[in-house]
Motif scaffolding. Structure first.
Motif, PDB file in Angstrom:
ATOM      1  N   ILE A  61      63.166 -19.098 -41.726  1.00  0.00           N
ATOM      2  CA  ILE A  61      64.616 -19.078 -41.827  1.00  0.00           C
ATOM      3  C   ILE A  61      64.921 -19.829 -43.118  1.00  0.00           C
ATOM      4  CG2 ILE A  61      66.792 -19.798 -40.816  1.00  0.00           C
ATOM      5  CD1 ILE A  61      65.416 -19.554 -38.067  1.00  0.00           C
ATOM      6  N   LYS A 107      69.822 -21.385 -48.021  1.00  0.00           N
ATOM      7  CA  LYS A 107      70.118 -21.397 -49.456  1.00  0.00           C
ATOM      8  C   LYS A 107      70.919 -22.636 -49.840  1.00  0.00           C
ATOM      9  CE  LYS A 107      71.614 -18.244 -53.052  1.00  0.00           C
ATOM     10  NZ  LYS A 107      72.107 -16.892 -53.332  1.00  0.00           N
ATOM     11  N   GLY A 137      71.363 -20.141 -42.321  1.00  0.00           N
ATOM     12  CA  GLY A 137      70.199 -19.595 -43.002  1.00  0.00           C
ATOM     13  C   GLY A 137      70.003 -18.132 -42.642  1.00  0.00           C
ATOM     14  N   GLN A 138      69.111 -17.480 -43.368  1.00  0.00           N
ATOM     15  CA  GLN A 138      68.815 -16.073 -43.123  1.00  0.00           C
ATOM     16  C   GLN A 138      67.402 -15.949 -42.562  1.00  0.00           C
ATOM     17  OE1 GLN A 138      69.257 -13.541 -46.527  1.00  0.00           O
ATOM     18  NE2 GLN A 138      69.103 -11.695 -45.308  1.00  0.00           N
ATOM     19  N   PHE A 194      63.878 -14.205 -41.907  1.00  0.00           N
ATOM     20  CA  PHE A 194      62.914 -13.289 -42.514  1.00  0.00           C
ATOM     21  C   PHE A 194      61.709 -13.183 -41.580  1.00  0.00           C
ATOM     22  CE2 PHE A 194      65.218 -14.934 -46.122  1.00  0.00           C
ATOM     23  CZ  PHE A 194      65.387 -13.832 -46.946  1.00  0.00           C
ATOM     24  N   ARG A 221      59.338 -18.784 -49.100  1.00  0.00           N
ATOM     25  CA  ARG A 221      59.511 -17.333 -49.156  1.00  0.00           C
ATOM     26  C   ARG A 221      58.346 -16.650 -49.867  1.00  0.00           C
ATOM     27  NH1 ARG A 221      65.655 -16.475 -50.954  1.00  0.00           N
ATOM     28  NH2 ARG A 221      64.497 -15.451 -52.576  1.00  0.00           N
ATOM     29  N   THR A 261      64.140  -8.104 -43.611  1.00  0.00           N
ATOM     30  CA  THR A 261      65.219  -9.079 -43.700  1.00  0.00           C
ATOM     31  C   THR A 261      66.292  -8.747 -42.688  1.00  0.00           C
ATOM     32  OG1 THR A 261      64.805  -9.313 -46.060  1.00  0.00           O
ATOM     33  CG2 THR A 261      66.909 -10.119 -45.251  1.00  0.00           C
ATOM     34  N   SER A 262      66.635  -9.728 -41.929  1.00  0.00           N
ATOM     35  CA  SER A 262      67.692  -9.562 -40.941  1.00  0.00           C
ATOM     36  C   SER A 262      69.001 -10.048 -41.539  1.00  0.00           C
ATOM     37  CB  SER A 262      67.355 -10.386 -39.703  1.00  0.00           C
ATOM     38  OG  SER A 262      68.451 -10.407 -38.833  1.00  0.00           O
ATOM     39  N   SER A 263      70.066  -9.373 -41.205  1.00  0.00           N
ATOM     40  CA  SER A 263      71.377  -9.835 -41.633  1.00  0.00           C
ATOM     41  C   SER A 263      71.868 -10.961 -40.731  1.00  0.00           C
ATOM     42  CB  SER A 263      72.372  -8.677 -41.636  1.00  0.00           C
ATOM     43  OG  SER A 263      72.470  -8.134 -40.333  1.00  0.00           O
ATOM     44  N   GLN A 300      72.507 -14.421 -39.318  1.00  0.00           N
ATOM     45  CA  GLN A 300      72.624 -15.766 -39.854  1.00  0.00           C
ATOM     46  C   GLN A 300      72.273 -16.768 -38.756  1.00  0.00           C
ATOM     47  OE1 GLN A 300      73.651 -16.316 -43.288  1.00  0.00           O
ATOM     48  NE2 GLN A 300      73.036 -14.175 -43.170  1.00  0.00           N
ATOM     49  N   GLU A 348      68.026 -23.108 -35.493  1.00  0.00           N
ATOM     50  CA  GLU A 348      66.695 -23.039 -36.107  1.00  0.00           C
ATOM     51  C   GLU A 348      65.677 -23.776 -35.257  1.00  0.00           C
ATOM     52  OE1 GLU A 348      63.207 -24.238 -38.380  1.00  0.00           O
ATOM     53  OE2 GLU A 348      64.757 -25.592 -37.602  1.00  0.00           O
TER      54      GLU A 348
END
Length: 111
Positions: free
Chosen positions: A43, A46, A52-53, A55, A73, A81-83, A85, A91
């Motif tokens: 996760i 950024k 977070g996003q 993956f 990454r 990739t999941s949209s 959030q 997390e």
């Protein structure tokens, strides 16, 4: 051993007999099926304080001791990739589940 499962919003994860499966229960994205030795999850946050996003994909080098669940990454060679959030609080739930998955796969989780 009973399969490991984890549900979060519209996602369902399942680990059984050395295979990881991810299903999008509303069908917005395709399902994913990988051997545990190939699995890489992270996760990515950024900006601090922002969601977070997620993956999920394959690790770049399956022979290296790369973490199953990590923060880099560059460890992933391909990612679905999941949209979706993920909050910092949620997390911890993902980390808990993937720590169990890493134990089953005899792999590690990044600190």
């Amino acid at each position: 051993m009973e399969p490991l499962t984890f549900d979060y919003e519209n996602l369902h994860f399942r680990v059984d007999r050395g295979v990881f499966e991810a299903f999008d229960l509303i069908g917005a994205q395709q399902s994913l099926r990988l051997p545990l030795q190939w699995l890489g999850v992270l996760i990515f946050f950024k900006k601090p304080g922002k969601p977070g996003q997620l993956f999920i994909g394959t690790v770049r080098n399956r022979d290296a001791n790369l973490p199953l669940y990590g923060t880099d990454r560059l460890d992933l060679s391909s990612a679905a990739t999941s949209s979706l959030q993920i909050s910092a609080d949620d997390e911890a739930r993902f980390r808990e589940f993937f720590t169990k998955v890493a134990e089953v796969a005899n792999r590690r989780v990044a600190a």
